[in-house]
Structure formats: C-alpha cells, structure tokens
Design an enzyme around this catalytic site. Structure first.
Site, short mmCIF file in Angstrom:
data_model
loop_
_atom_site.label_atom_id
_atom_site.label_comp_id
_atom_site.label_asym_id
_atom_site.label_seq_id
_atom_site.Cartn_x
_atom_site.Cartn_y
_atom_site.Cartn_z
N TYR A 141 0.85 -1.20 0.00
CA TYR A 141 0.00 0.00 0.00
C TYR A 141 0.88 1.23 0.00
O TYR A 141 1.79 1.34 0.81
CB TYR A 141 -0.93 0.03 1.22
CG TYR A 141 -2.37 -0.02 0.78
CD1 TYR A 141 -2.92 1.06 0.09
CD2 TYR A 141 -3.16 -1.13 1.00
CE1 TYR A 141 -4.23 1.01 -0.37
CE2 TYR A 141 -4.46 -1.19 0.55
CZ TYR A 141 -5.00 -0.10 -0.15
OH TYR A 141 -6.28 -0.15 -0.61
N GLU A 188 -0.42 4.78 -0.70
CA GLU A 188 -1.21 5.99 -0.97
C GLU A 188 -0.33 7.21 -0.86
O GLU A 188 0.46 7.34 0.08
CB GLU A 188 -2.38 6.09 0.01
CG GLU A 188 -3.52 5.16 -0.36
CD GLU A 188 -4.73 5.31 0.55
OE1 GLU A 188 -4.63 6.03 1.57
OE2 GLU A 188 -5.76 4.69 0.24
N ASP A 235 -5.71 13.22 -25.64
CA ASP A 235 -5.87 11.85 -25.17
C ASP A 235 -5.14 10.94 -26.17
O ASP A 235 -5.65 10.61 -27.22
CB ASP A 235 -7.35 11.48 -25.08
CG ASP A 235 -7.55 10.06 -24.56
OD1 ASP A 235 -6.55 9.33 -24.45
OD2 ASP A 235 -8.71 9.71 -24.28
N THR A 250 -2.79 5.43 -22.18
CA THR A 250 -2.75 4.10 -21.59
C THR A 250 -1.33 3.57 -21.77
O THR A 250 -0.55 4.13 -22.54
CB THR A 250 -3.70 3.11 -22.29
OG1 THR A 250 -3.26 2.99 -23.65
CG2 THR A 250 -5.14 3.59 -22.26
N LYS A 291 -1.61 -0.34 -24.91
CA LYS A 291 -1.98 -0.43 -26.33
C LYS A 291 -0.70 -0.49 -27.16
O LYS A 291 0.11 -1.38 -26.90
CB LYS A 291 -2.93 0.72 -26.68
CG LYS A 291 -4.24 0.64 -25.86
CD LYS A 291 -5.27 1.71 -26.22
CE LYS A 291 -6.50 1.58 -25.33
NZ LYS A 291 -7.49 2.65 -25.56
N ARG A 347 -1.42 -3.30 -18.46
CA ARG A 347 -2.69 -2.60 -18.46
C ARG A 347 -2.64 -1.44 -17.46
O ARG A 347 -2.37 -1.66 -16.27
CB ARG A 347 -3.78 -3.60 -18.06
CG ARG A 347 -5.17 -3.28 -18.47
CD ARG A 347 -5.97 -4.53 -18.67
NE ARG A 347 -5.67 -5.07 -19.99
CZ ARG A 347 -6.21 -4.61 -21.12
NH1 ARG A 347 -7.09 -3.65 -21.10
NH2 ARG A 347 -5.87 -5.14 -22.26
C1 LIG Z 1 -8.57 3.04 -24.75
C2 LIG Z 1 -8.87 4.48 -24.60
C3 LIG Z 1 -9.17 5.03 -23.36
C4 LIG Z 1 -9.45 4.22 -22.11
O1 LIG Z 1 -8.52 3.33 -21.72
P1 LIG Z 1 -8.94 2.17 -20.68
O2 LIG Z 1 -7.63 1.73 -20.16
O3 LIG Z 1 -9.68 1.15 -21.49
O4 LIG Z 1 -9.80 2.79 -19.64
C5 LIG Z 1 -9.36 6.40 -23.25
N1 LIG Z 1 -9.26 7.18 -24.33
C6 LIG Z 1 -9.00 6.69 -25.56
C7 LIG Z 1 -8.91 7.61 -26.71
C8 LIG Z 1 -8.80 5.31 -25.74
O5 LIG Z 1 -8.59 4.83 -26.96
#
Ligand SMILES: *Cc1c(COP(=O)(O)O)cnc(C)c1O
Length: 424
Positions: free
Chosen positions: A54, A56, A200, A226, A229, A235
């Site tokens: 933990y 935090e 994003d 993220t 990907k 993840r």
């Molecule tokens: C995949 C994605 C997310 C969210 O990611 P998660 O890990 O699935 O919550 C947010 N914004 C965009 C543009 C994405 O492609």
C-alpha cells in the site's frame, strides 16, 4: 503461512483457462487496434511482490510506512516517462486510460462545465462525453466530427464550436481515426479562447514513444495515455503535463479519484518505458505504421472503401458496404474470429446501423507487428480478410481461407512454446 504451491496445484480451473487463452493468442492473427502482447519482462514485474504494498500518496509523501523501495521504483517510472516523452511532469498511477481522463477532468472542471471533444461515432472515446459515461453525465459536451468529404477532422468546425461554446477544455484524441492530429491548429484554437488543450493519446502513445507519429507533449497542456496499447506495457494509464498542472493532476488522481496505486503495475510500466526507449522500439513502431499502410493499400486496390482513403498511423476503418450491403460489422467480425482473424466491429461516419451492429470493421496493426509480421504478411492478411468477407456465405470457401490463416498465424506466434511454461 501462504501456500507455496503452484497455480496449477491450487487452482487448476484458472490455470487451464490461462492455458486455453494462450493457445487462442498463439493461433490467431490479432488486429484489435487497442491490443498488444506484453513481454515476459513486463509480465514479471506486473505479477511481482509489489502487489502487496500500500503506497497511498506519491514518492517521499506517503501515508504508509515501508515505502522506501516502492518510492525508488515509482520515481524511476516517473523519470523514465518524462524522458521518453519529453514531459515536465508524469503521473504513472492512473489505473487505466479512463481513470487518467477522469483525473484530468476532476482537476480542471466543475460539474456542468463545457468540454469540446470528438464525437464517439466519428472516432472519439466513451470518456469524451458519451451519455452512458460519467463524462457525458457530469459535463456539458460539445462535439466535433469529420468533414463529410475528406473524412478528416474538420478544424474549421472545431474552431467555430470553440468560439461559440467557449469550452474550458479542448480535447484532441481518438480511438478510431487513421490520420495525424493537427496539434498546431488545436493549440491555436485553445489559445484563442483561453482553454486548456488536452490530448488523449491512449491509442497512439506507443507510436509517439517510437517517434513514428508527432509528439503531442510540446503542444498540449496535458496528455493522457494508456500503457497497454501500442506502447506494449501492462494494463494501465498515465498523465503527462507541464509543470503548471502537476499539482492539480496529482491531487485529482490521489486523493481525488483513486486510492492506493497498483505498484506492481507501476513497476511494469517502468519496464515498458525502458523497452520503449530502445532503438529497436522505433523499428517496431515504424513497422506498425508500414503494416497498416500495406493492409489499407491492398484493400483499396481490391475495391474496398477505407474511411478517409488510407492511414497515417496504426489503424484504419473498413466500410463493409463496399463489399456487401447486407453484411454488418458484427457478423463480419464474428465470422473472421471463427476463421482465425481477431478484430472488432466499429461504427463508421454516419453509420446507418446501430453501435452494436455497425457497418464497419476497425483494423489495427500493433499486435500483429509484435507477432513478427511485416508488409508481406500484412498484405497477405488483407487479402485473406477480403476473400473471406466476399465469400461470407460460402462454408467451404471460408474453410479454405481459414486453413491459410491458421498456417500463417502458426509461423507468427506472440509467445513461442519456449515461453509457454513461464507464462501460465
Ligand atoms: C482506450 C482508450 C481510453 C481508455 O482506456 P482504458 O484503459 O480502457 O480505460 C481512453 N481514451 C482513448 C482515446 C482510448 O482509446
């Protein structure tokens, strides 16, 4: 005392499900644009004893004792992320991309404030203002889309909407768009109305790491992403920002939106950043883009309509109506998975079908490139997909295409048998 028995001894059911999914992962061609195959090194850190801690708070400012080593580790992850992307500040604690976006929204907006983002049905993400998502429920959403002729983001529309609605946040980023984003134009629009520019980069941050697409960090105030990907890490999510937003973002993630960080995932993110900083990773991401281009070009030559006519990145959308008016995205995706090509159905611009049926398929190349495929196999995969879609009612033709897919996939397994024991 904890049992030192193996997973198989303690839980043969779960072990067997892992083994079965390993067989699935090792026998298909994988084209889900948001998926990838993490390395054994990433998975080793992800499954490590850091899961027990933990922590935090942030390095050297924790609410728990015993964080000396975790502090060193999280600091390493932060420094690697900053140096990989050229960012002044990095928060590596978001549990996912959605949590990263939630953290940024919490740090910049009050409920009811306006955000300008991309329409979900034209390539945006749920967290960009869908009515079924917190973003659409708590904030006033104004959305831009594609120019009907070029099928590229209509920057004139973005500016008109920005001037009319004066959003607090201008959001650039997508889950299903195959062209570069015009960061300069987004920056100019945000400056004109005094808005924060948020990019994003969840989908394409891996391509940024490898230098295969432009880096949004110099233009944006804040970049969310993220790590699982195209970046090929565990993840999870992260937020990059200028120094100006560092404090409010850190506060919004903890204590604002999350509890304890998942430190085993933070360790795995650090490993992924290290992998992505190597020259081989640029070779990998260049190959991702080359593979997407090769597939799209093959399809265009075969008479398939690709949204916007091609791709600059790791993905593109097929308009299935150019193959068969009666074939939905959902049916096509299911059929392809059964013969060994895994991808997802996706709305296309002005799709006449509902979002759970659709007229499109999204194709992405990060995972197949990790499988080891290059342009020759990408074109061959495109040929097999088009052949199967054209013969979707012909069982024996599908069986024969399935045989070719299986033969190809078997030569490009993400986890060759020498890893199999280690991974389950
Ligand atoms: C995949 C994605 C997310 C969210 O990611 P998660 O890990 O699935 O919550 C947010 N914004 C965009 C543009 C994405 O492609």
């Amino acid at each position: 005392m904890i049992s030192m028995k193996s997973l198989g001894e303690i839980d043969p059911e779960i072990e067997s499900l892992i083994t079965r999914d390993l067989a699935r992962q090792n026998s298909h061609i994988h084209l889900i644009a948001s998926e990838n195959f993490a390395s054994p090194a990433v998975m080793a850190a992800s499954s490590s004893i850091f899961t027990n801690k933990y922590a935090e708070g942030y390095p050297n400012k924790r609410y728990y004792e015993g964080c000396q080593i975790v502090d060193e580790m999280e600091t390493l992850a932060i420094e690697r992320a900053k140096s990989l992307f050229g960012a002044a500040h990095a928060n590596v604690q978001p549990h996912s991309g959605s949590q990263a976006n939630m953290g940024v929204y919490l740090s910049l907006m009050e409920p009811g404030d306006t955000i300008l983002g991309m329409r979900l049905d034209q390539g945006g993400h749920l967290t960009h203002g869908s009515p079924v998502n917190f973003s659409g429920q708590y904030y006033n959403i104004v959305a831009y889309g594609l120019h009907p002729e070029t099928e590229r983001i209509d920057m004139d529309q973005v500016r008109t909407l920005a001037l009319e609605h004066r959003p607090k946040v201008v959001l650039a980023g997508y889950s299903a768009y195959s062209r570069h984003l015009d960061y300069e134009a987004f920056r100019a629009i945000a400056d004109e109305i005094g808005a924060v520019l948020l990019v994003d980069a969840a989908h394409f941050i891996g391509l940024v790491a490898g230098g295969s697409v432009p880096n949004p960090v110099p233009y944006a105030d804040i970049v969310t992403a993220t790590t699982h990907k195209a970046l090929r890490g565990p993840r999870g999510g992260m937020i990059l920002s200028s120094e100006e937003y560092a404090k409010v973002i850190d506060k919004a993630i903890f204590p604002g939106g999350q509890g304890g960080p998942i430190e085993n995932q933070v360790a795995a993110k650090a490993v992924a950043f290290r992998e992505a900083s190597r020259p081989e990773f640029s070779t990998y991401t260049d190959q991702i883009v080359a593979n997407a281009r090769a597939m799209a070009e093959h399809m265009v030559e075969a008479g398939v309509r690709i949204i916007s006519g091609g791709t600059d990145n790791h993905l593109f959308l097929m308009d299935l109506r150019s193959i068969d008016e009666d074939l939905s995205g959902r049916d096509a995706a299911k059929m392809l998975d059964q013969i060994g090509v895994t991808l997802n159905f996706n709305s296309i611009p002005d799709d006449p079908r509902k979002p759970f049926i659709t007229s499109g398929l999204r194709i992405g190349t990060p995972a197949m490139t990790t499988q080891g495929m290059t342009e020759a196999e990408a074109s061959e995969t495109a040929r097999l997909i088009v052949a199967a879609l054209r013969k979707h009612n012909d069982e024996s033709a599908l069986e024969s295409v399935g045989g070719e897919i299986a033969a190809l996939a078997s030569r490009f397994q993400p986890y060759p048998s020498e890893f199999a024991g280690h991974l389950s």
